[in-house]
Enzyme design. Structure first.
Site, PDB file in Angstrom:
ATOM      1  N   PHE A  22       0.838  -1.190   0.000  1.00 35.45           N
ATOM      2  CA  PHE A  22       0.000   0.000   0.000  1.00 35.45           C
ATOM      3  C   PHE A  22       0.876   1.245   0.000  1.00 35.45           C
ATOM      4  CE2 PHE A  22      -2.697  -3.339   1.435  1.00 35.45           C
ATOM      5  CZ  PHE A  22      -3.985  -3.010   1.029  1.00 35.45           C
ATOM      6  N   CYS A  23       0.595   2.159  -0.935  1.00 34.89           N
ATOM      7  CA  CYS A  23       1.298   3.431  -1.030  1.00 34.89           C
ATOM      8  C   CYS A  23       2.806   3.193  -1.083  1.00 34.89           C
ATOM      9  CB  CYS A  23       0.874   4.340   0.113  1.00 34.89           C
ATOM     10  SG  CYS A  23       1.349   6.066  -0.111  1.00 34.89           S
TER      11      CYS A  23
END
Length: 555
Positions: A286-287
């Site tokens: 994530f990210c």
């Protein structure tokens, strides 16, 4: 001494970004070339101001602009003229910004960022006399709202760096209200803990999934309150879930960089394989966790190892080119100042990081709370995402410097432009089945940038899903949300982003559903769920959410 207030913060941010605009005669010549069009815009603005003075202007707030929701802005001629004058001015500035972006001025994002901070700060609603709703509340409460606002202001000076609080500090407790999905810490080293979650189904898919959160912020946005937890939902669908919980680094960890974080991901892969008895695992990053995941995959390929079955990337940018709001922080002088600050401190402080992201959306994330907390004298709302946002973490100085270099130089979008973890990086080495998610209104990692990942990786099995909502809201977006929706379509990576979007199909619900189905098809057969967590070589060290997420660790 704490900072005085957001007005002081405005001047600091403006000074930092402005320094990045002093870049020689070429930029000056470019801006001079915009003078004729800018002159026409100034004339248009004066004409509009004359209309406002005579009451003939048709300027109205944008739909959904809550700053001017009070009826007084429509019924009182003086307030109406004040609002129209402000809006006409900001729209003239927006036209200039649009023109700079259309003509590919290299500092266009910095100019938009800078001007957005200034224009948002000048909104009349930020000041008591310019806010009819606040004046009414002061009158109705006999001045008590102003007293309460003053107390909130002093409290934020003492405890929140002079910025208006987004949430009450005592509203939620990690491990009690948030991050409560059952599980355990099955591995711990100085860099991170590895959590394994307790199955809730009789059977589980053979191949487990490891979640790689960003080292920026704490992992529990992926395990928010029950019913709003990505991890909880994946477990309920028969997936064996592991998650890396990064330590909140101290000054003595200043030298930690991408190499150390990637080494920890590889260690987690080996630990999950040993615990589950399988040869391969799935990864979902994530990210910035997706950046670490991509570098990990590249490193494993370079080593000739094959422990990863599938790769998923959520709101992750590998290509930092294009119109990305965060490019405002990629100006050379600004980057140098930030890097020097973290090098001096040993870490990039959570408050500094939160401030950088906050000023990308000043109306929503600064002045909205300024008005609510101080002018209206109300407490900030109790909202779990805002509680997570306020619970920041630090970055080691070396890792911070490397991320700044990635933002500024964009090496991940180029073949072998930079080596990480001992291997030249080339996204084309990622050939495992790949799932990529973006968010339509994401202001940190714009969806077209996330789509670019589908064109960089070398896989011939690529799925792209475009969720509604913004950066974090799209990730805390369960199937139970009646407003949730997403787009799916074919040919991801083979066509450009707009072509993909035009041919995609909108579905109601959460992209979580799409991911668990995609992962289920690639996670092996169903088997009986394990009766315990860890194994003989990986004993349970503590119950989830573990110690690192709560800073329960000695320095």
């Amino acid at each position: 001494m704490p900072e005085l207030n957001p007005l002081k913060k405005v001047s600091d941010v403006v000074a930092g970004v402005t320094s990045g605009l002093r870049s020689g005669m070429d930029d000056a010549s470019f801006l001079a070339g915009q003078a004729p069009a800018t002159g026409r815009d100034v004339v248009d603005l004066w004409v509009e101001l004359l209309k406002i003075g005579t009451g003939d202007s048709e300027v109205e707030p944008d739909r959904g602009d809550k700053r001017f929701a009070d009826p007084t802005w429509q019924t009182n001629p003086a307030y109406r003229a004040l609002a129209q004058g402000y809006l006409a001015g900001t729209r003239a500035v927006d036209k200039l910004n649009d023109r700079l972006e259309e003509r590919e001025f290299r500092h266009a994002q910095a100019v938009r960022f800078l001007s957005g901070i200034v224009t948002s700060a000048l909104a009349p609603t930020n000041y008591l006399l310019g806010n009819p709703a606040a004046l009414k509340r002061a009158f109705e409460t006999g001045g008590k709202s102003l007293v309460a606002g003053g107390k909130n202001f002093v409290d934020d000076l003492r405890h929140n760096g002079g910025m208006p609080s987004m949430v009450r500090r005592d509203a939620f407790t990690v491990g009690v209200d948030l991050a409560v999905t059952p599980g355990a810490v099955v591995s711990r080293d100085p860099v991170a803990e590895l959590l394994q979650y307790t199955p809730t189904t009789d059977q589980v898919h053979e191949i487990p999934t490891i979640v790689v959160p960003p080292p920026i912020g704490r992992y529990y946005f992926l395990d928010m309150a029950p019913g709003r937890s990505f991890v909880e939902y994946a477990v309920s669908q028969g997936h064996q879930m592991f998650l890396i919980s990064w330590r909140n680094p101290e000054k003595q960890h200043a030298d930690w960089g991408i190499d150390e974080y990637v080494a920890r991901v590889i260690a987690a892969i080996d630990e999950a394989r040993a615990i589950t008895g399988v040869d391969k695992v799935n990864l979902i990053g994530f990210c910035a966790g997706g950046i670490l995941e991509a570098i990990t995959l590249n490193r494993l390929v370079d080593l000739g190892e094959d422990q990863v079955n599938t790769a998923s990337f959520a709101v992750t940018l590998l290509d930092w080119a294009g119109q990305i709001p965060m490019a405002a922080f990629g100006q050379g002088p600004t980057m140098a100042l930030a890097g020097a600050a973290s090098a001096r401190q040993g870490v990039f402080e959570a408050r500094q990081m939160a401030g950088a992201f906050t000023w990308l959306r000043p109306n929503d994330l600064v002045w909205n709370y300024w008005v609510n907390n101080y002018l209206m004298g109300q407490d900030p709302p109790a909202f779990d995402i805002l509680a997570w946002n306020a619970d920041g973490t630090r970055l080691p100085a070396h890792l911070h410097k490397q991320f700044l270099d990635i933002f500024h130089r964009n090496p991940l979008a180029q073949s072998c432009a930079r080596s990480f973890a001992g291997s030249p990086f080339d996204a084309a080495t990622i050939t495992v089945p790949t799932f990529v998610q973006g968010a339509i209104t994401d202001h940190l990692t714009p969806w077209k940038g996330t789509y670019r990942t589908t064109q960089l990786v070398g896989s011939d099995d690529i799925t792209y899903v475009l969720s509604n909502a913004g950066h974090i809201a799209s990730l805390v977006n369960p199937p139970s949300n009646p407003k949730a929706s997403y787009f799916v379509g074919g040919d991801a990576g083979e066509v450009d982003a707009e072509t993909w979007r035009a041919a995609s199909t909108k579905k109601m619900g959460s992209w979580w559903t799409e991911w668990v189905e995609w992962a289920a098809q690639r996670s092996g057969a169903l088997q009986d769920a394990p009766t315990g967590l860890g194994d003989a070589g990986h004993k349970v060290l503590a119950e989830a959410p573990g110690g690192y997420v709560r800073d329960l660790v000695s320095a």
